[in-house]
Motif scaffolding. Structure first.
Motif, PDB file in Angstrom:
ATOM      1  N   LEU A   8     -58.156  -3.345  96.588  1.00 24.53           N
ATOM      2  CA  LEU A   8     -56.788  -3.103  96.116  1.00 24.53           C
ATOM      3  C   LEU A   8     -56.121  -4.413  95.682  1.00 24.53           C
ATOM      4  O   LEU A   8     -55.464  -4.468  94.644  1.00 24.53           O
ATOM      5  N   ILE A   9     -56.336  -5.480  96.444  1.00 24.22           N
ATOM      6  CA  ILE A   9     -55.776  -6.785  96.084  1.00 24.22           C
ATOM      7  C   ILE A   9     -56.407  -7.290  94.793  1.00 24.22           C
ATOM      8  O   ILE A   9     -55.708  -7.777  93.895  1.00 24.22           O
ATOM      9  N   GLN A  10     -57.726  -7.156  94.673  1.00 25.34           N
ATOM     10  CA  GLN A  10     -58.402  -7.577  93.443  1.00 25.34           C
ATOM     11  C   GLN A  10     -57.879  -6.785  92.251  1.00 25.34           C
ATOM     12  O   GLN A  10     -57.614  -7.346  91.186  1.00 25.34           O
ATOM     13  N   TYR A  52     -61.214  -3.717  81.892  1.00 19.54           N
ATOM     14  CA  TYR A  52     -62.576  -3.190  82.039  1.00 19.54           C
ATOM     15  C   TYR A  52     -63.546  -4.299  82.430  1.00 19.54           C
ATOM     16  O   TYR A  52     -64.348  -4.140  83.347  1.00 19.54           O
ATOM     17  N   ILE A  53     -63.454  -5.411  81.750  1.00 15.52           N
ATOM     18  CA  ILE A  53     -64.383  -6.510  82.025  1.00 15.52           C
ATOM     19  C   ILE A  53     -64.214  -7.005  83.459  1.00 15.52           C
ATOM     20  O   ILE A  53     -65.196  -7.098  84.214  1.00 15.52           O
ATOM     21  N   LEU A  54     -62.991  -7.299  83.862  1.00 18.95           N
ATOM     22  CA  LEU A  54     -62.784  -7.862  85.202  1.00 18.95           C
ATOM     23  C   LEU A  54     -62.976  -6.837  86.319  1.00 18.95           C
ATOM     24  O   LEU A  54     -63.564  -7.154  87.355  1.00 18.95           O
ATOM     25  N   SER A  56     -64.821  -4.058  86.276  1.00 18.78           N
ATOM     26  CA  SER A  56     -66.215  -3.626  86.418  1.00 18.78           C
ATOM     27  C   SER A  56     -67.083  -4.723  87.012  1.00 18.78           C
ATOM     28  O   SER A  56     -68.042  -4.441  87.718  1.00 18.78           O
ATOM     29  N   ARG A  57     -66.753  -5.970  86.750  1.00 19.23           N
ATOM     30  CA  ARG A  57     -67.602  -7.070  87.225  1.00 19.23           C
ATOM     31  C   ARG A  57     -67.120  -7.691  88.538  1.00 19.23           C
ATOM     32  O   ARG A  57     -67.915  -8.319  89.237  1.00 19.23           O
ATOM     33  N   TRP A  58     -65.835  -7.536  88.849  1.00 16.25           N
ATOM     34  CA  TRP A  58     -65.324  -8.191  90.044  1.00 16.25           C
ATOM     35  C   TRP A  58     -64.773  -7.190  91.051  1.00 16.25           C
ATOM     36  O   TRP A  58     -65.231  -7.120  92.190  1.00 16.25           O
ATOM     37  N   THR A  59     -63.806  -6.373  90.667  1.00 20.06           N
ATOM     38  CA  THR A  59     -63.132  -5.489  91.611  1.00 20.06           C
ATOM     39  C   THR A  59     -64.066  -4.414  92.151  1.00 20.06           C
ATOM     40  O   THR A  59     -64.184  -4.227  93.355  1.00 20.06           O
ATOM     41  N   PHE A  60     -64.715  -3.697  91.270  1.00 24.95           N
ATOM     42  CA  PHE A  60     -65.551  -2.573  91.689  1.00 24.95           C
ATOM     43  C   PHE A  60     -67.040  -2.868  91.565  1.00 24.95           C
ATOM     44  O   PHE A  60     -67.865  -2.042  91.932  1.00 24.95           O
ATOM     45  N   ARG A  61     -67.407  -4.008  91.023  1.00 25.63           N
ATOM     46  CA  ARG A  61     -68.784  -4.490  90.927  1.00 25.63           C
ATOM     47  C   ARG A  61     -69.800  -3.429  90.524  1.00 25.63           C
ATOM     48  O   ARG A  61     -70.753  -3.142  91.242  1.00 25.63           O
ATOM     49  N   ALA A  62     -69.575  -2.854  89.385  1.00 21.11           N
ATOM     50  CA  ALA A  62     -70.523  -1.881  88.845  1.00 21.11           C
ATOM     51  C   ALA A  62     -71.782  -2.635  88.453  1.00 21.11           C
ATOM     52  O   ALA A  62     -71.736  -3.572  87.678  1.00 21.11           O
ATOM     53  N   VAL A  63     -72.925  -2.236  89.001  1.00 22.08           N
ATOM     54  CA  VAL A  63     -74.134  -3.025  88.809  1.00 22.08           C
ATOM     55  C   VAL A  63     -75.207  -2.361  87.955  1.00 22.08           C
ATOM     56  O   VAL A  63     -76.095  -3.036  87.475  1.00 22.08           O
ATOM     57  N   ARG A  64     -75.198  -1.084  87.777  1.00 20.42           N
ATOM     58  CA  ARG A  64     -76.285  -0.418  87.078  1.00 20.42           C
ATOM     59  C   ARG A  64     -76.000  -0.279  85.590  1.00 20.42           C
ATOM     60  O   ARG A  64     -75.064   0.403  85.195  1.00 20.42           O
ATOM     61  N   ALA A  65     -76.835  -0.930  84.786  1.00 15.68           N
ATOM     62  CA  ALA A  65     -76.630  -0.962  83.334  1.00 15.68           C
ATOM     63  C   ALA A  65     -76.687   0.434  82.709  1.00 15.68           C
ATOM     64  O   ALA A  65     -75.939   0.734  81.791  1.00 15.68           O
TER      65      ALA A  65
END
Length: 139
Positions: A8-10, A52-54, A56-65
């Motif tokens: 939530l903070i991120q 979307y960029i931040l 997906s890569r930082w807050t929720f760390r979506a990893v599967r391409a």
């Protein structure tokens, strides 16, 4: 601090940056005499791209391409809904109150934060979070 609070903070920090980008672009476009709704669409789009960029890569760390295409589609749909709501609210606030357009923009943006968070958390990036949790529980 638990992972929900951290997330939530991120999300909030990313949101502050998105809002700064959105507001900066919006203010510039209004300054160069762009009509309100086109300025809203372009500025919101700039904030959404950053979001979307931040997120997906930082807050929720979506990893599967392979999930990125579906994730991006859901992200776009959630943000189109938020854009529609914020545009309607912006236009309505400006027409009914005569407040400064930038203040109306800030109020409309603030009003849709929870819509954006819930949509991002549960509809866009939520599946990756559930997948990770299920994998860790099966170990």
């Amino acid at each position: 601090m638990n992972s929900r609070m951290t997330r939530l903070i991120q999300f909030g920090l990313v949101g502050l940056l998105n809002t700064g980008i959105d507001l900066g672009v919006f203010t510039f476009l209004i300054w160069v005499s762009t009509p309100v709704i086109p300025a809203q669409i372009v500025s919101y789009g700039c904030g959404v791209l950053n979001s979307y960029i931040l997120n997906s890569r930082w807050t929720f760390r979506a990893v599967r391409a392979q999930k990125r295409k579906h994730e991006l589609l859901r992200f776009i749909l959630v943000n189109l809904a938020a854009l529609t709501l914020s545009s309607l609210l912006l236009k309505s606030l400006y027409a009914s109150t005569g407040m400064n357009l930038t203040l109306c923009k800030l109020a409309a943006t603030a009003a849709i934060i929870l819509v954006n968070y819930a949509g991002s958390r549960y509809l866009v990036f939520g599946q990756q979070t559930r997948d990770k949790k299920n994998r860790s529980e099966s170990i």
